[in-house]
Scaffold this motif. Structure first.
Motif: not given
Length: 313
Positions: A208-211, A229-245
């Motif tokens: 959530l830090f990127i937000f 800006f919102g779409v870029l932040a959502l893409a970075l944050s969600a991709s981090g979750l996907v790569f971790t899970l």
């Protein structure tokens, strides 16, 4: 002459040792060129014929570790949770950097948490995001009111409470549900090894830090730029979750893995969209007053006809 000197040196060394033993009969001499092998006991013979054993190296090390190790407190005590806040600034910054720059094949848990999850970073990230959402949301209305005084403004302090409840519930309840689901799937698929609950909370908290900088950039009164800006932040944050899970869910079936990751991304997107529409409501560009409508006269009012003027032909 050389042999005589050697005998003299040997005689004096033996004489000194004899004098020492005569003064202290309880002392025992050991040779410095002999080392005790690891795991064996060194035995010395005293003057009275008794044997004394030194402690083994392994036993002494274990004893020191046991003495230094403290008893783990219960989970209902403050000392139990104190260990989860025992991180330094370098570790927190490294984990924030890892959440901002996700890479395929780079697990956030393995490369940044390293079996040491913390609650310090997620706690303050959620608190900062909640305050930034409420403050920046009110500030956008203030700036719009200064540009156009016809736009009404009143301080909305209740948004701080709404933001805090929303962010903290998301950062705790969603990881709890995800951890419980992975634990259930672990019983179905024995090869799966899910993360611990604290590791899952830590991953969501740092994601959530990127937000936080994104919300600050939403002060720019350009709608398309705000959405970018919102779409870029959502893409970075969600991709981090996907790569971790992904290393965990890939052991499951393809259908379950796809549905689970889709739900994770969808919930993340709903959080971002909800914050955008609630805290940053679209403001009218200008306040237009409706035109006055003609009111009909009552029926009991006498209407005097206006005389018509005839112009001579």
């Amino acid at each position: 002459m050389i042999m005589a000197a050697g005998d003299e040196l040997t005689f004096h060394e033996f004489e000194e040792a004899t004098n020492l033993l005569a003064e202290n009969p309880d002392l025992a001499t050991t040779r410095s060129d002999q080392q005790t092998p690891k795991g064996h006991v060194a035995v010395a013979v005293g003057s009275d014929g008794s044997y004394g054993a030194e402690d083994e190296v392994e036993e002494s090390d274990e004893t020191m570790l046991l003495q230094e190790e403290k008893q783990q407190p219960g989970f209902w005590t403050f000392g139990y949770y104190q260990s989860f806040f025992d991180v330094d600034t370098a570790q927190v910054l490294d984990r924030i950097k890892g959440s901002l720059l996700p890479r395929p094949g780079h697990s956030f848990v393995r490369h940044h948490l390293r079996n040491r999850p913390d609650l310090y970073g997620p706690f303050w990230i959620c608190a900062t995001l909640a305050f930034v959402l409420a403050i920046i949301g009110n500030l956008t209305v203030v700036l719009a009111h200064r540009r156009n005084t016809s736009i009404p403004y009143s301080p909305q302090f209740h948004k701080v409470t709404v933001a805090g409840i929303t962010i903290y519930c998301y950062a705790w309840l969603v990881p709890l549900a995800l951890w419980a689901f992975l634990q259930w799937r672990k019983g179905v698929r024995e090869r799966m090894g899910p993360y611990t609950f604290l590791e899952t909370v830590c991953v969501y908290g740092y994601s959530l830090f990127i937000f936080i900088p994104t919300v600050v950039l939403w002060l720019i009164p350009v709608p398309w730029l705000q959405w970018l800006f919102g779409v870029l932040a959502l893409a970075l944050s969600a991709s981090g979750l996907v790569f971790t899970l992904w290393p965990i869910v890939r052991e499951d079936t393809r259908l379950v893995a796809s549905v689970l990751l889709s739900v994770v991304v969808l919930l993340h997107a709903l959080l971002a969209l909800g914050c955008k529409f609630y805290f940053f409501q679209p403001l009218p560009l200008e306040h237009v007053t409706p035109p006055a409508q003609a009111t009909a006269l009552p029926s009991d009012v006498l209407q005097i006809p206006t005389p018509q003027r005839h112009t001579p032909a």
